[in-house]
Design an enzyme around this catalytic site. Structure first.
Site, PDB file in Angstrom:
ATOM      1  N   GLY A   8      -7.016   1.166  -9.256  1.00  0.00           N
ATOM      2  CA  GLY A   8      -6.538   2.038  -8.237  1.00  0.00           C
ATOM      3  C   GLY A   8      -5.718   3.175  -8.378  1.00  0.00           C
ATOM      4  O   GLY A   8      -4.726   3.670  -8.135  1.00  0.00           O
ATOM      5  N   GLN A  12      -2.559   6.637  -3.974  1.00  0.00           N
ATOM      6  CA  GLN A  12      -0.944   7.257  -3.991  1.00  0.00           C
ATOM      7  C   GLN A  12      -0.188   6.689  -5.097  1.00  0.00           C
ATOM      8  O   GLN A  12       0.453   7.513  -5.798  1.00  0.00           O
ATOM      9  CB  GLN A  12      -0.512   6.745  -2.644  1.00  0.00           C
ATOM     10  CG  GLN A  12       0.931   7.426  -2.252  1.00  0.00           C
ATOM     11  CD  GLN A  12       1.722   6.870  -1.453  1.00  0.00           C
ATOM     12  OE1 GLN A  12       1.411   5.713  -1.015  1.00  0.00           O
ATOM     13  NE2 GLN A  12       2.648   7.436  -1.054  1.00  0.00           N
ATOM     14  N   ASN A  53     -15.185  -1.845  -9.433  1.00  0.00           N
ATOM     15  CA  ASN A  53     -15.116  -2.197  -7.914  1.00  0.00           C
ATOM     16  C   ASN A  53     -14.511  -3.661  -8.222  1.00  0.00           C
ATOM     17  O   ASN A  53     -15.273  -4.625  -8.721  1.00  0.00           O
ATOM     18  CB  ASN A  53     -16.642  -2.118  -7.631  1.00  0.00           C
ATOM     19  CG  ASN A  53     -16.552  -2.620  -6.277  1.00  0.00           C
ATOM     20  OD1 ASN A  53     -15.614  -3.177  -5.884  1.00  0.00           O
ATOM     21  ND2 ASN A  53     -17.648  -2.715  -5.542  1.00  0.00           N
ATOM     22  N   TYR A 143      -3.925  -6.787   7.047  1.00  0.00           N
ATOM     23  CA  TYR A 143      -3.249  -6.604   5.812  1.00  0.00           C
ATOM     24  C   TYR A 143      -2.185  -7.456   5.524  1.00  0.00           C
ATOM     25  O   TYR A 143      -2.070  -7.953   4.337  1.00  0.00           O
ATOM     26  CB  TYR A 143      -2.704  -5.128   6.002  1.00  0.00           C
ATOM     27  CG  TYR A 143      -1.994  -4.577   4.934  1.00  0.00           C
ATOM     28  CD1 TYR A 143      -2.566  -4.562   3.558  1.00  0.00           C
ATOM     29  CD2 TYR A 143      -0.687  -4.091   5.109  1.00  0.00           C
ATOM     30  CE1 TYR A 143      -1.826  -3.670   2.563  1.00  0.00           C
ATOM     31  CE2 TYR A 143       0.074  -3.573   4.118  1.00  0.00           C
ATOM     32  CZ  TYR A 143      -0.463  -3.541   2.898  1.00  0.00           C
ATOM     33  OH  TYR A 143       0.234  -2.894   1.697  1.00  0.00           O
ATOM     34  N   LYS A 147      -1.543  -9.916   2.287  1.00  0.00           N
ATOM     35  CA  LYS A 147      -0.384  -9.951   1.424  1.00  0.00           C
ATOM     36  C   LYS A 147       0.247 -11.323   0.969  1.00  0.00           C
ATOM     37  O   LYS A 147       0.620 -11.551  -0.075  1.00  0.00           O
ATOM     38  CB  LYS A 147       0.536  -8.689   1.649  1.00  0.00           C
ATOM     39  CG  LYS A 147      -0.139  -7.423   1.541  1.00  0.00           C
ATOM     40  CD  LYS A 147      -0.104  -6.941   0.399  1.00  0.00           C
ATOM     41  CE  LYS A 147      -0.914  -5.774  -0.010  1.00  0.00           C
ATOM     42  NZ  LYS A 147      -1.117  -5.657  -1.547  1.00  0.00           N
ATOM     43  N   ILE A 173       6.041   3.821   1.193  1.00  0.00           N
ATOM     44  CA  ILE A 173       6.310   4.747   0.049  1.00  0.00           C
ATOM     45  C   ILE A 173       5.992   6.419   0.253  1.00  0.00           C
ATOM     46  O   ILE A 173       4.911   6.460   0.847  1.00  0.00           O
ATOM     47  CB  ILE A 173       5.539   4.227  -1.326  1.00  0.00           C
ATOM     48  CG1 ILE A 173       6.114   2.759  -1.389  1.00  0.00           C
ATOM     49  CG2 ILE A 173       5.801   4.950  -2.661  1.00  0.00           C
ATOM     50  CD1 ILE A 173       5.331   2.103  -2.617  1.00  0.00           C
TER      51      ILE A 173
HETATM   52  N1  SER Z   1       3.004   1.559   3.404  1.00  0.00           N
HETATM   53  C1  SER Z   1       2.110   0.159   3.987  1.00  0.00           C
HETATM   54  C2  SER Z   1       1.226   0.547   5.000  1.00  0.00           C
HETATM   55  O1  SER Z   1       1.945   1.084   5.945  1.00  0.00           O
HETATM   56  C3  SER Z   1       3.030  -0.768   3.876  1.00  0.00           C
HETATM   57  O2  SER Z   1       2.739  -1.794   2.906  1.00  0.00           O
HETATM   58  O3  SER Z   1       0.364   0.051   5.478  1.00  0.00           O
END
Ligand code: SER
Length: 318
Positions: A8, A12, A53, A143, A147, A173
């Protein structure tokens, strides 16, 4: 940690983590790996660069063997907003991809796997203020589900196989280098870009949507410090809360207006509002502070000053 693979690397976090790790451990000892996006010349030329990948286990295995890798930073992930539009893809990349990385760690007896979790691991039933490290984990986004799974798997591989898996729950972030893609907290970065370009900004989160946030230098320090922490001091492994600052969109706008007085914002919440509403406002990160001395360096004021200083030459040529 003698030979590190960052998966990755073009994203970012990866695009700033790789140069930092290369400065720390030597250019040749940090292999940057992307998926499809073209790397910058610096990323591709300062040290080794490969394409992998995470869904093709062999592609990662080959790089691990060819370069004698002992540590992987796995930053490959589909973020929250894209995850709600493409839940199957998010499940696949974030769960099956990460499972491949853990299996490679076990099979190749790697020294360490580093992987971010997120504030998305929490859900609407979680206490929202000063959210404890140990609390209800019932996320309502794909998501978030991936996690929580990742945290549990990381802890499982540590208990069962002795694989040293470490992770932390990143807040949103903010950075001036590579824009993120598909996150709910991305509005904050878009707001800085608009302000510096002299444009009006329409926020996709409404007023009052306070979320935990962190400036990139702190995010990098957090993951590197956790990677270097003495394992005998760690009680937690894959699921550290890390807190730095919290703000709502209008508070960020006010902070930016102190530097750019002409800047204007309005608010048109979209589907991402429901995601933000299910997340905490601030985190109790005392476990990270006690176990590996976590301490953030940037608050909102310091971050805004630095972001504007960095973005101005980049976006306006001034
Ligand atoms: N910055 C991420 C998002 O907004 C949160 O982990 O998906």
């Amino acid at each position: 940690m003698k030979k590190i693979l960052v998966i990755g690397a073009v994203g970012q976090i990866g695009s700033e983590l790789v140069p930092l790790l290369r400065t720390k451990y030597g250019n040749e000892n940090v292999v940057a790996a992307g998926h499809s996006k073209k790397p910058t010349d610096d990323l591709a030329n300062a040290g080794p660069f490969e394409f992998v990948n995470v869904l093709d286990k062999e592609s990662v295995e080959t790089v691990v063997k060819d370069h004698g890798i002992d540590t992987i930073y796995n930053l490959a992930a589909i973020l929250s907003a894209t995850g709600e539009q493409k839940p199957q893809l998010a499940y696949n990349v974030n769960n099956n991809g990460y499972f491949n990385i853990l299996e490679i760690g076990r099979e190749q007896e790697l020294e360490r796997i580093m992987t971010p979790s997120s504030i998305a691991a929490f859900g609407p039933e979680t206490p929202r203020d000063n959210t404890p490290n140990e609390t209800i984990l019932k996320p309502t986004t794909m998501y978030g589900i991936t996690k929580v799974t990742g945290e549990l798997l990381g802890n499982y591989y540590f208990q069962k196989y002795g694989l040293d898996v470490r992770g932390l729950r990143y807040p949103g972030i903010i950075s001036s280098e590579t824009p993120p893609g598909g996150g709910t907290t991305d509005y904050s970065i878009e707001m800085y870009y608009a302000a510096v370009k002299g444009e009006h900004y329409t926020s996709f989160l409404g007023e009052g949507s306070a979320l935990p946030m962190m400036y990139m230098p702190d995010a990098l320090k957090a993951i590197v410090d956790l990677a270097e922490a003495d394992i005998s001091k760690l009680t937690h492994h894959s699921d550290f809360n890390v807190n730095a600052m919290s703000f709502a969109p209008e508070e960020l706008a006010t902070s930016i207006q102190k530097e750019c007085p002409e800047f204007t914002v309005d608010y048109k919440p979209d589907f991402r509002q429901a995601i933000a509403d299910s997340w905490p406002k601030s985190l109790d990160d005392s476990a990270a502070r006690q176990e590996w001395n976590w301490k953030p360096g940037y608050d909102l004021k310091a971050m805004t000053k630095d972001m504007i200083e960095k973005l101005t030459p980049k976006l306006t040529g001034e």
